[in-house]
Design a protein around this motif. Structure first.
Motif, short mmCIF file in Angstrom:
data_model
loop_
_atom_site.label_atom_id
_atom_site.label_comp_id
_atom_site.label_asym_id
_atom_site.label_seq_id
_atom_site.Cartn_x
_atom_site.Cartn_y
_atom_site.Cartn_z
N LEU A 64 43.38 -18.59 -7.95
CA LEU A 64 43.39 -19.44 -6.76
C LEU A 64 42.55 -18.75 -5.69
CD1 LEU A 64 44.39 -21.81 -5.02
CD2 LEU A 64 46.44 -20.46 -4.50
N LYS A 65 41.36 -19.29 -5.43
CA LYS A 65 40.46 -18.74 -4.42
C LYS A 65 40.57 -19.58 -3.15
CE LYS A 65 35.67 -17.26 -3.67
NZ LYS A 65 34.32 -17.15 -4.28
N ILE A 66 40.79 -18.93 -2.03
CA ILE A 66 40.96 -19.62 -0.76
C ILE A 66 39.86 -19.17 0.19
CG2 ILE A 66 42.47 -20.04 1.20
CD1 ILE A 66 44.84 -19.44 -0.62
N LYS A 67 39.05 -20.12 0.63
CA LYS A 67 38.05 -19.87 1.65
C LYS A 67 38.59 -20.33 3.00
CE LYS A 67 34.17 -20.41 -1.56
NZ LYS A 67 32.90 -21.12 -1.84
N SER A 68 38.14 -19.70 4.07
CA SER A 68 38.64 -20.01 5.42
C SER A 68 40.15 -19.89 5.48
CB SER A 68 38.18 -21.42 5.85
OG SER A 68 36.77 -21.52 5.83
N PHE A 69 40.65 -18.74 5.02
CA PHE A 69 42.10 -18.52 4.97
C PHE A 69 42.73 -18.68 6.35
CE2 PHE A 69 45.84 -15.83 5.36
CZ PHE A 69 46.59 -16.22 4.26
N SER A 70 42.06 -18.24 7.40
CA SER A 70 42.64 -18.32 8.74
C SER A 70 42.92 -19.76 9.14
CB SER A 70 41.70 -17.66 9.75
OG SER A 70 40.44 -18.31 9.77
N MET A 71 42.06 -20.69 8.73
CA MET A 71 42.29 -22.09 9.05
C MET A 71 43.51 -22.62 8.31
SD MET A 71 38.38 -23.59 9.05
CE MET A 71 38.97 -25.21 9.51
N LEU A 72 43.72 -22.16 7.06
CA LEU A 72 44.89 -22.59 6.30
C LEU A 72 46.16 -22.05 6.95
CD1 LEU A 72 46.18 -23.90 3.80
CD2 LEU A 72 45.83 -21.73 2.59
N SER A 73 46.14 -20.78 7.35
CA SER A 73 47.34 -20.17 7.93
C SER A 73 47.69 -20.77 9.29
CB SER A 73 47.16 -18.66 8.05
OG SER A 73 46.12 -18.35 8.95
N GLU A 74 46.67 -21.31 9.98
CA GLU A 74 46.92 -21.91 11.29
C GLU A 74 47.25 -23.39 11.20
OE1 GLU A 74 43.34 -21.04 13.32
OE2 GLU A 74 43.71 -18.87 13.43
N ALA A 75 47.09 -23.99 10.02
CA ALA A 75 47.38 -25.41 9.85
C ALA A 75 48.87 -25.67 9.92
CB ALA A 75 46.82 -25.90 8.53
N SER A 76 49.22 -26.93 10.06
CA SER A 76 50.62 -27.29 10.23
C SER A 76 51.41 -27.24 8.92
CB SER A 76 50.73 -28.70 10.83
OG SER A 76 50.07 -29.66 9.99
N ILE A 77 50.72 -27.23 7.77
CA ILE A 77 51.43 -27.20 6.50
C ILE A 77 52.06 -25.82 6.28
CG2 ILE A 77 49.96 -28.93 5.43
CD1 ILE A 77 48.51 -26.67 3.97
N LEU A 78 53.24 -25.80 5.70
CA LEU A 78 53.94 -24.54 5.48
C LEU A 78 53.44 -23.82 4.24
CD1 LEU A 78 57.62 -25.57 6.32
CD2 LEU A 78 56.03 -24.26 7.74
N ASP A 79 53.08 -24.61 3.20
CA ASP A 79 52.67 -23.97 1.95
C ASP A 79 51.55 -24.77 1.31
OD1 ASP A 79 54.60 -26.07 1.29
OD2 ASP A 79 54.39 -25.35 -0.77
N TYR A 80 50.80 -24.07 0.44
CA TYR A 80 49.75 -24.71 -0.34
C TYR A 80 50.17 -24.67 -1.81
CZ TYR A 80 45.38 -25.60 -2.73
OH TYR A 80 44.43 -26.13 -3.56
N THR A 81 50.11 -25.82 -2.47
CA THR A 81 50.47 -25.91 -3.88
C THR A 81 49.21 -26.12 -4.71
OG1 THR A 81 52.64 -26.86 -3.36
CG2 THR A 81 51.83 -27.15 -5.60
N SER A 82 49.04 -25.28 -5.73
CA SER A 82 47.84 -25.32 -6.56
C SER A 82 47.85 -26.52 -7.50
CB SER A 82 47.74 -24.04 -7.40
OG SER A 82 48.66 -24.08 -8.48
N ASP A 83 46.75 -26.70 -8.19
CA ASP A 83 46.68 -27.67 -9.27
C ASP A 83 47.53 -27.17 -10.45
OD1 ASP A 83 46.00 -29.87 -10.71
OD2 ASP A 83 43.88 -29.35 -10.93
N LYS A 84 47.81 -28.02 -11.41
CA LYS A 84 48.58 -27.63 -12.59
C LYS A 84 47.74 -26.77 -13.52
CE LYS A 84 51.27 -31.95 -12.63
NZ LYS A 84 51.61 -33.16 -13.43
N PHE A 85 48.39 -25.87 -14.22
CA PHE A 85 47.74 -25.12 -15.29
C PHE A 85 48.72 -24.92 -16.42
CE2 PHE A 85 49.63 -21.96 -12.52
CZ PHE A 85 50.13 -21.00 -13.37
N GLU A 86 48.19 -24.74 -17.63
CA GLU A 86 49.04 -24.67 -18.83
C GLU A 86 49.21 -23.23 -19.29
OE1 GLU A 86 50.21 -24.32 -22.93
OE2 GLU A 86 48.22 -23.81 -22.17
N SER A 87 50.41 -22.90 -19.70
CA SER A 87 50.68 -21.63 -20.36
C SER A 87 51.96 -21.76 -21.18
CB SER A 87 50.83 -20.48 -19.36
OG SER A 87 51.09 -19.27 -20.03
N GLY A 88 51.90 -21.30 -22.42
CA GLY A 88 53.08 -21.34 -23.28
C GLY A 88 53.55 -22.73 -23.63
N GLY A 89 52.67 -23.72 -23.51
CA GLY A 89 53.05 -25.09 -23.83
C GLY A 89 53.68 -25.84 -22.67
#
Length: 304
Positions: free
Chosen positions: A24-49
């Motif tokens: 998970l690569k995040i550009k402009s991290f400071s803008m994300l941390s200052e945004a009103s959202i509490l958390d960022y949820t990644s896209d889905k990925f597969e492991s172990g079925g």
């Protein structure tokens, strides 16, 4: 540069290999941390079925006492097809990239957790403190960009028929391999003799492996007969190149899961050839090099 965590327990030496399952690569991290959202949820990925996702709290998880820290969690993303009473036992790691060293660091290694209908998310509330993370000298946030990662191994699942047996008092096997006439070694792979109860091998590339060929030596640990075995190994190991003059060996330590799909673990850039050939360093004496390994089997994953 050393890791800022090098004096804390549970923090591994940085490794070259990127996390196996998700980045998970995040550009402009400071803008994300200052945004009103509490958390960022990644896209889905597969492991172990199974399908997974990462949840990152860039600016404190207030609900779980994550003050002054970044929080990160692993969550099961798709449960619609799972039967009633399902359980999934998982060993997972979170990583953060030190961009100055170009190495991935693990914080609080190898967490084993049980996912079920009442608990579909596990993680680390205090993954890394914000002061350490934001200091550019530590290499984690460079030009407002950062990279997190995850490895997720399903170690016991009644639906996949697999079980993990951890060893309570694991024994360590030791092996020393002396390579003479180093300057005459060809540009190819060399394998040591097998050693230990589980037939380990050291793999050595005297002129480097892959993209690092010509500038480094590459050293790996592997299993001599991996493809003939029905199970996987959870292993802690240390690889050394002996300093034959000063006694200051160059060593790397890590913990990894060896499987038929990933039978080799090690370091493509173990040491530069320039450093190796420096007579003051003591690694190459009378054109001879000594490589040593310490291998501790922590657990076996077998089909049931």
């Amino acid at each position: 540069m050393d890791s800022p965590f090098s004096d804390r327990s549970g923090i591994s030496r940085g490794r070259d290999a990127s996390p196996s399952h998700y980045l998970l690569k995040i550009k402009s991290f400071s803008m994300l941390s200052e945004a009103s959202i509490l958390d960022y949820t990644s896209d889905k990925f597969e492991s172990g079925g199974y399908q997974w996702k990462l949840s990152l709290y860039p600016n404190v998880d207030k609900f779980r006492d994550g003050r002054d820290h970044i929080s990160i969690y692993l969550a099961l993303a798709d449960m619609s097809s799972l039967p009633s009473g399902w359980e999934i036992n998982v060993v997972f790691n979170f990583f953060i990239l030190n961009q100055l060293q170009n190495k991935y660091f693990i914080i609080q290694e190898w967490r084993e957790r049980r996912f079920h209908a009442m608990k579909t998310e596990w993680g680390i509330t205090r993954f890394i403190d914000l002061e350490t993370f934001c200091n550019p000298l530590n290499g984690f946030l460079i030009e407002d960009t950062c990279v997190f990662g995850a490895e997720v191994f399903v170690v016991k699942s009644t639906f996949k028929g697999e079980s993990l047996s951890m060893i309570k008092q694991p024994a360590t096997c030791y092996y020393s391999w002396k390579l003479n006439n180093f300057s005459f070694l060809a540009d190819q792979r060399y394998n040591s003799e097998s050693f230990g109860d589980y037939n380990w091998n050291i793999i050595f590339y005297p002129k480097g492996n892959g993209e690092f060929r010509g500038s480094n030596i590459s050293i790996y640990l592997t299993h001599a007969r991996f493809y003939a075995l029905p199970y996987k190994f959870f292993v802690k190991f240390i690889l050394h190149v002996k300093d034959q003059i000063n006694g200051e060996d160059l060593s790397y330590q890590t913990e990894n899961l060896f499987s038929p799909s990933q039978p080799d673990w090690g370091y493509a850039t173990f040491m530069s050839l320039a450093k190796l050939k420096d007579p003051k360093m003591g690694y190459l004496v009378d054109d001879s090099l000594i490589i040593e390994a310490e291998v501790t089997l922590l657990g076996l994953i077998k089909p049931s």
